[in-house]
Design a protein around this motif. Structure first.
Motif, PDB file in Angstrom:
ATOM      1  N   SER A  33      -2.609  -3.594   8.515  1.00  0.00           N
ATOM      2  CA  SER A  33      -1.540  -3.551   7.516  1.00  0.00           C
ATOM      3  C   SER A  33      -0.472  -4.590   7.818  1.00  0.00           C
ATOM      4  O   SER A  33       0.165  -5.114   6.901  1.00  0.00           O
ATOM      5  CB  SER A  33      -0.936  -2.149   7.422  1.00  0.00           C
ATOM      6  N   LEU A  53      10.372   4.950  10.301  1.00  0.00           N
ATOM      7  CA  LEU A  53       9.322   5.438   9.409  1.00  0.00           C
ATOM      8  C   LEU A  53       8.020   4.687   9.647  1.00  0.00           C
ATOM      9  O   LEU A  53       6.937   5.290   9.664  1.00  0.00           O
ATOM     10  CB  LEU A  53       9.755   5.276   7.947  1.00  0.00           C
ATOM     11  N   ALA A  54       8.122   3.382   9.811  1.00  0.00           N
ATOM     12  CA  ALA A  54       6.907   2.607  10.082  1.00  0.00           C
ATOM     13  C   ALA A  54       6.289   3.053  11.404  1.00  0.00           C
ATOM     14  O   ALA A  54       5.071   3.235  11.508  1.00  0.00           O
ATOM     15  CB  ALA A  54       7.221   1.115  10.100  1.00  0.00           C
ATOM     16  N   GLY A  82       4.190   6.302  11.078  1.00  0.00           N
ATOM     17  CA  GLY A  82       2.869   6.271  10.468  1.00  0.00           C
ATOM     18  C   GLY A  82       1.913   5.289  11.122  1.00  0.00           C
ATOM     19  O   GLY A  82       0.701   5.378  10.936  1.00  0.00           O
ATOM     20  N   ASN A  83       2.460   4.343  11.868  1.00  0.00           N
ATOM     21  CA  ASN A  83       1.648   3.250  12.406  1.00  0.00           C
ATOM     22  C   ASN A  83       2.068   2.992  13.849  1.00  0.00           C
ATOM     23  O   ASN A  83       3.044   2.288  14.095  1.00  0.00           O
ATOM     24  CB  ASN A  83       1.857   2.004  11.522  1.00  0.00           C
ATOM     25  N   ARG A  84       1.329   3.567  14.794  1.00  0.00           N
ATOM     26  CA  ARG A  84       1.654   3.413  16.214  1.00  0.00           C
ATOM     27  C   ARG A  84       0.834   2.314  16.881  1.00  0.00           C
ATOM     28  O   ARG A  84       0.717   2.270  18.101  1.00  0.00           O
ATOM     29  CB  ARG A  84       1.392   4.740  16.954  1.00  0.00           C
ATOM     30  N   GLN A  85       0.230   1.448  16.074  1.00  0.00           N
ATOM     31  CA  GLN A  85      -0.595   0.405  16.672  1.00  0.00           C
ATOM     32  C   GLN A  85       0.151  -0.909  16.860  1.00  0.00           C
ATOM     33  O   GLN A  85      -0.362  -1.846  17.447  1.00  0.00           O
ATOM     34  CB  GLN A  85      -1.839   0.135  15.796  1.00  0.00           C
ATOM     35  N   ALA A 112       5.227  -4.448  13.930  1.00  0.00           N
ATOM     36  CA  ALA A 112       5.206  -3.980  12.543  1.00  0.00           C
ATOM     37  C   ALA A 112       6.414  -3.096  12.259  1.00  0.00           C
ATOM     38  O   ALA A 112       7.030  -3.188  11.191  1.00  0.00           O
ATOM     39  CB  ALA A 112       3.913  -3.223  12.249  1.00  0.00           C
ATOM     40  N   PRO A 151       3.954  11.055  16.087  1.00  0.00           N
ATOM     41  CA  PRO A 151       3.690  10.381  14.811  1.00  0.00           C
ATOM     42  C   PRO A 151       3.804  11.365  13.647  1.00  0.00           C
ATOM     43  O   PRO A 151       3.589  12.575  13.822  1.00  0.00           O
ATOM     44  CB  PRO A 151       2.235   9.908  14.954  1.00  0.00           C
ATOM     45  N   MET A 152       4.149  10.857  12.513  1.00  0.00           N
ATOM     46  CA  MET A 152       4.189  11.645  11.269  1.00  0.00           C
ATOM     47  C   MET A 152       5.158  12.832  11.341  1.00  0.00           C
ATOM     48  O   MET A 152       4.995  13.808  10.630  1.00  0.00           O
ATOM     49  CB  MET A 152       2.791  12.165  10.909  1.00  0.00           C
ATOM     50  N   PRO A 179       5.451   8.379   4.545  1.00  0.00           N
ATOM     51  CA  PRO A 179       6.085   7.272   5.258  1.00  0.00           C
ATOM     52  C   PRO A 179       5.982   5.929   4.537  1.00  0.00           C
ATOM     53  O   PRO A 179       6.951   5.169   4.515  1.00  0.00           O
ATOM     54  CB  PRO A 179       5.331   7.243   6.596  1.00  0.00           C
ATOM     55  N   LEU A 215       3.670  -1.419   6.150  1.00  0.00           N
ATOM     56  CA  LEU A 215       3.796  -1.406   7.615  1.00  0.00           C
ATOM     57  C   LEU A 215       3.783  -0.005   8.191  1.00  0.00           C
ATOM     58  O   LEU A 215       3.556   0.184   9.381  1.00  0.00           O
ATOM     59  CB  LEU A 215       5.057  -2.167   8.035  1.00  0.00           C
ATOM     60  N   ALA A 216       4.021   0.996   7.341  1.00  0.00           N
ATOM     61  CA  ALA A 216       3.946   2.391   7.810  1.00  0.00           C
ATOM     62  C   ALA A 216       2.510   2.918   7.802  1.00  0.00           C
ATOM     63  O   ALA A 216       2.267   4.064   8.178  1.00  0.00           O
ATOM     64  CB  ALA A 216       4.845   3.271   6.948  1.00  0.00           C
ATOM     65  N   ILE A 217       1.577   2.091   7.366  1.00  0.00           N
ATOM     66  CA  ILE A 217       0.173   2.514   7.313  1.00  0.00           C
ATOM     67  C   ILE A 217      -0.534   2.126   8.608  1.00  0.00           C
ATOM     68  O   ILE A 217      -0.599   0.962   8.966  1.00  0.00           O
ATOM     69  CB  ILE A 217      -0.540   1.889   6.089  1.00  0.00           C
ATOM     70  N   GLY A 218      -1.027   3.123   9.306  1.00  0.00           N
ATOM     71  CA  GLY A 218      -1.735   2.897  10.562  1.00  0.00           C
ATOM     72  C   GLY A 218      -2.708   4.037  10.797  1.00  0.00           C
ATOM     73  O   GLY A 218      -3.022   4.791   9.873  1.00  0.00           O
ATOM     74  N   ASP A 219      -3.159   4.178  12.016  1.00  0.00           N
ATOM     75  CA  ASP A 219      -4.124   5.239  12.312  1.00  0.00           C
ATOM     76  C   ASP A 219      -3.575   6.615  11.945  1.00  0.00           C
ATOM     77  O   ASP A 219      -4.338   7.535  11.627  1.00  0.00           O
ATOM     78  CB  ASP A 219      -4.477   5.250  13.812  1.00  0.00           C
ATOM     79  N   GLU A 220      -2.236   6.765  12.001  1.00  0.00           N
ATOM     80  CA  GLU A 220      -1.635   8.075  11.782  1.00  0.00           C
ATOM     81  C   GLU A 220      -1.363   8.350  10.311  1.00  0.00           C
ATOM     82  O   GLU A 220      -1.279   9.502   9.894  1.00  0.00           O
ATOM     83  CB  GLU A 220      -0.325   8.178  12.568  1.00  0.00           C
ATOM     84  N   HIS A 221      -1.191   7.326   9.504  1.00  0.00           N
ATOM     85  CA  HIS A 221      -0.884   7.509   8.085  1.00  0.00           C
ATOM     86  C   HIS A 221      -1.752   6.577   7.258  1.00  0.00           C
ATOM     87  O   HIS A 221      -1.576   5.362   7.284  1.00  0.00           O
ATOM     88  CB  HIS A 221       0.604   7.222   7.825  1.00  0.00           C
TER      89      HIS A 221
END
Lengths: 258, 258, 258, 258
Positions: free
Chosen positions: A88, C78-79, C82-85, C89, C240-241, D71, D96-102
């Motif tokens: 993303s 917020l980012a 949802g996105n811990r990778q 980002a 997360p989330m 998110p 950018l909030a889109i990842g493995d968790e969301h």
């Protein structure tokens, strides 16, 4: 210790015990229909007719991609080259290159169309005359007319496809009329400035009832199809850090801190 | 109709009627001190000593920029080329190119240091031996050792500056010891793999008490100095859409939809 | 089959066999000095004097953070939720919330200062009178004056710190004079509109010789210190989330596709 | 002074004097077809059959939006709240909030499916047994199974719609078989963990021949439809800076610099 917070209001989507609802429609019913219907619905608040959907399809496909060297695609690939932890992030980097100068002139053109059409109604003049006024104002203020002009001076094949489809489906209205008049007026007053894809997209989206920001937003929806494929290819086919941009330094020569 | 919401908790910053507070310090008092103190404070929860600040300064300067062709700088400039409406969008595009492969190897190296130092304590072995084990594991699992190796096989002048400063100020500790041992162990077991800036940054930040994510985050703080200057130059010196990336298509030849 | 490409030109940074150079200075020499010197150097092309550096320090610290609920900090969290990778980002998402409305009014105020100062010189009028004209124009065009006004009607303690420092170090010039005159003129013509941090930052950066875009870019450099700490805290302290934004749907009631 | 640069190679799109080509097809021919065909084409290199298109439509619609509090939507709105100069910046913040968790668990689930299907072939065991092994490995390594489990313990209505469509169109294959077996095996070994939308999306995309990264990328294509509508609503309906996130500070009490 919870604090009272004003909830965000929205008329677009919500979910509850009964399901997920987009603009009041059950998402499971929408899933049986084309994705383009949902794009139209989310933005316009109603489902499109057959012709409207085909026009939106043509717009979305028309802007989806035209080569990996465009700023949006190149920025996405550069991000993928240095950061392989987040797909993303790469797509987002690509989107960030989209603005008035790249992919976004449709927004300005839609504002111009709206202004011209309102002027035509308010002053009781023909669309042709409103377009001529718009050209004159651009000449006086030395500004560019968004939606007109190509880097390479040829016609864009996508424009004719869009306009033919619009006429065939009875979608063509003030938008198509205005930008066509604009092209003619500019040719007479300035020089040959053929309608480009941004101008055609703007005319169609205006005639489909979209607001000016959609000139960028619908471009984004279409382009994300291309960006996701470009990033997938970069991940699958290329090694990280393979990109080298040649740079020439022309600043201060070596100096020492005195 | 307000809804009760659990407030987000934070130990970093807050503002109220009495002022703005960073980690408990009045921001107006911090404004009389170097910015680097605040960077240290926000991340570590306390103000740095003189030597600690100088080390962090050296790290931040060392990663601030090294040329417009790096993925982060190039992505920022591409975004600025297509989208001149938002300076922050261009800087963000630049950051998105920062990951494990570009600018972010310090995070992995800090995790390696932490693991090695803990192993050394737990198993009562010397740092040297823990480093040798880490090299052996990398060989067995065929993974790269983050923080070691250059594209061009020379030493990076920034590494020596950082380590000299660290020793001079009594900051050098387990981190510097571990990566130095790692470099030697790798040379004996694999090949000459000189410490790079990511490895040196990792060692220093470990010895300053930072956690592994700081290997990316402090790089980002430093690099934003360069990215903002690069984007300012792009806006001031170059026209939009001036960038053309050469592309070669090698996919399906023209075909028609049957 | 390589294609000839015009290299990107830059006067900011480059690296070669001899080392890494920022604006002509060896990066290893700069590493022995405060990071703020490098921020100044990259943007202004020369190293700052002692007073100039202290002013830039004060600006950077002053905007670094004031609470996790600001749009930039909240978007970053917020980012991260949802996105811990990708740490970058999350920081990028935070930056994207910075614009004219949040953190970026300094750019507009710097443009206003520049216009006012030029008008004063060109027309041979006092800075006071140029400021009064600017207020009058804003009243006529019903636009807001960037840099003036608070949500909460109190003075911002950071403004006085910045102006005191500027006077103490002989940095205060046309910028400080103009925004002070602007504040007085607005109070007489409109209502009490105290200078805010954006206006003070704009005045100082103008007097330090920065161009208007620096009103956003220097804010970004400072704010990244806070954003990186906020994101580090989110990763370390929260799952997360964990974030739930309360939403209230007020759109179309359930309907069926006819 | 042009420098020779290796052009970027791509098999996705290109444009030349003869027109614009996507995967070898003239874009003007593709414009007469649904947008979903182009999404499929760009990612898979061929046009979909009727059933394949309907499945991809259902996936894209199914993930397009489910509420402004997610998110991705919330981050996009926060960016729009502070930065009204760039629509693409707000959409990018949402992505950018889109990842493995969301929104991104589909990628992990697709990798799991691929592994399981390969294991089944290699070891000559039934899909059921490969799924049971995957559950056992997750139990042993204490990791979550991507694609299984809901926050609210109910079934997701979108899953049944997708699987019914897949069976009806003869698209259901190893992917649907594997995740169904996974759900049963998890129920027996762990607890009732119903398939969620990520797991269903993963199964369908696997059976349509997509690679694991598509688990995130196709989600992104669908979600951008929602994000663009959410941002359009934020711009049209809400004032900048209207968002206030409640925050509670629980860090160091006020202290002075000694």
């Amino acid at each position: 210790m919870p604090i009272p917070m004003e909830p965000w209001r929205t008329a677009i989507a919500h979910s509850d015990q009964t399901g997920i609802w987009l603009r009041g429609y059950d998402i499971t019913a929408l899933m049986a229909r084309p994705f383009t219907d949902t794009v139209f619905l989310l933005h316009r608040g109603r489902l499109p007719g057959e012709g409207e959907r085909q026009l939106l399809d043509a717009v979305l496909v028309g802007v989806s991609d035209h080569g990996a060297g465009a700023p949006s695609c190149a920025a996405a690939r550069l991000a993928a080259s240095g950061n392989r932890q987040s797909l993303s992030a790469a797509i987002a980097a690509g989107l960030l290159a989209i603005g008035d100068e790249h992919g976004g002139a449709g927004e300005g053109c839609m504002a111009l169309i709206r202004e011209g059409v309102e002027e035509s109604r308010r002053d009781g003049i023909a669309i042709e005359d409103a377009a001529a006024r718009a050209v004159e104002r651009a000449v006086q203020s030395r500004t560019r007319l968004p939606g007109l002009g190509h880097r390479v001076h040829t016609t864009d094949p996508r424009v004719k496809v869009l306009f033919d489809l619009a006429r065939q489906h009875g979608v063509a209205g003030d938008g198509v009329a205005f930008v066509s008049a604009l092209e003619r007026a500019a040719a007479g007053r300035i020089k040959t400035l053929p309608l480009n894809i941004d101008g055609a997209l703007a005319a169609i989206l205006h005639d489909l009832g979209f607001d000016p920001p959609a000139g960028k937003l619908i471009f984004i929806v279409g382009r994300v199809a291309g960006l996701t494929a470009e990033v997938a290819e970069e991940y699958a086919r290329e090694k990280p850090m393979r990109i080298r941009i040649p740079v020439q330094y022309d600043g201060e020569p070596p100096r020492t801190i005195e």
